[in-house]
Scaffold this motif. Structure first.
Motif, PDB file in Angstrom:
ATOM      1  N   TYR A  12       0.819  -1.192   0.000  1.00  0.00           N
ATOM      2  CA  TYR A  12       0.000   0.000   0.000  1.00  0.00           C
ATOM      3  C   TYR A  12       0.859   1.251   0.000  1.00  0.00           C
ATOM      4  O   TYR A  12       2.034   1.217   0.341  1.00  0.00           O
ATOM      5  N   LEU A  45     -11.550   3.072   0.920  1.00  0.00           N
ATOM      6  CA  LEU A  45     -10.187   3.268   1.391  1.00  0.00           C
ATOM      7  C   LEU A  45     -10.210   3.945   2.761  1.00  0.00           C
ATOM      8  O   LEU A  45     -11.086   4.753   3.049  1.00  0.00           O
ATOM      9  N   LEU A  59      -3.787   3.806   0.133  1.00  0.00           N
ATOM     10  CA  LEU A  59      -4.072   3.231  -1.179  1.00  0.00           C
ATOM     11  C   LEU A  59      -3.399   1.871  -1.249  1.00  0.00           C
ATOM     12  O   LEU A  59      -2.187   1.781  -1.098  1.00  0.00           O
ATOM     13  N   SER A  60      -4.147   0.816  -1.475  1.00  0.00           N
ATOM     14  CA  SER A  60      -3.519  -0.492  -1.607  1.00  0.00           C
ATOM     15  C   SER A  60      -3.174  -0.732  -3.065  1.00  0.00           C
ATOM     16  O   SER A  60      -3.638  -0.037  -3.961  1.00  0.00           O
ATOM     17  N   TYR A  72      -7.166   8.931  -7.896  1.00  0.00           N
ATOM     18  CA  TYR A  72      -7.880   9.280  -6.669  1.00  0.00           C
ATOM     19  C   TYR A  72      -7.946  10.803  -6.505  1.00  0.00           C
ATOM     20  O   TYR A  72      -8.991  11.359  -6.157  1.00  0.00           O
TER      21      TYR A  72
END
Length: 167
Positions: A12, A45, A59-60, A72
């Motif tokens: 992530y 998220l 954020l993965s 994003y």
């Protein structure tokens, strides 16, 4: 939470989001608009407010892939535009995506401190009206993607970037 993610071997990034200070007579609260936009995205998220003018989103995925962070941010700016009565006054966001390194909580905390220190320096540089061309180009790209209906032309773009038309 960070330690749990590492135990499950999930990769992530952390996306830090801040903004340039606005005048005291601004018609809206940037932190409130940003918080509402983060909540409305409903991306699943994890996001949090770290300080008065700093938010973070986990954020993965591939930690070397910058497109997830860019997408994003584009979605976030679009959501903020929908919340503002005058989208022309969208605050200039300052963002940074970085990988949190380490498996132990102490290693993660140290990594986070290094990332925050670097981000604070970036905010100070940006506030002094100096931004790298790479950052300006990323912002331009996000603006074009989120507002394709506008008249995008080379003379105006070069003026905004502070470069010559031929550059």
């Amino acid at each position: 939470t960070l330690h749990q993610l590492r135990k499950h071997k999930l990769s992530y990034q952390i996306l830090l989001i801040s903004w340039l200070a606005q005048s005291a007579n601004a018609a809206y609260d940037t932190a409130g608009i940003l918080a509402n936009a983060l909540n409305k995205l409903q991306s699943g998220l994890l996001h949090t407010r770290i300080s008065e003018n700093l938010f973070a989103v986990l954020l993965s995925g591939d930690t070397n892939d910058t497109t997830a962070a860019e997408q994003y941010i584009t979605a976030l700016e679009s959501e903020m535009r929908s919340l503002l009565p005058d989208a022309a006054h969208l605050p200039r966001l300052i963002t940074e995506a970085a990988e949190l390194a380490g498996k132990k909580p102490s290693e993660l905390e140290h990594s986070m401190q290094l990332i925050l220190t670097g981000f604070e320096e970036k905010i100070a540089i940006t506030a002094s009206h100096y931004a790298t061309h790479k950052e300006l180009l990323y912002k331009l790209r996000r603006d074009i993607l989120s507002q394709p209906q506008l008249d995008w032309n080379i003379p105006d773009i070069s003026k905004d970037l502070g470069i010559s038309r031929s550059h």
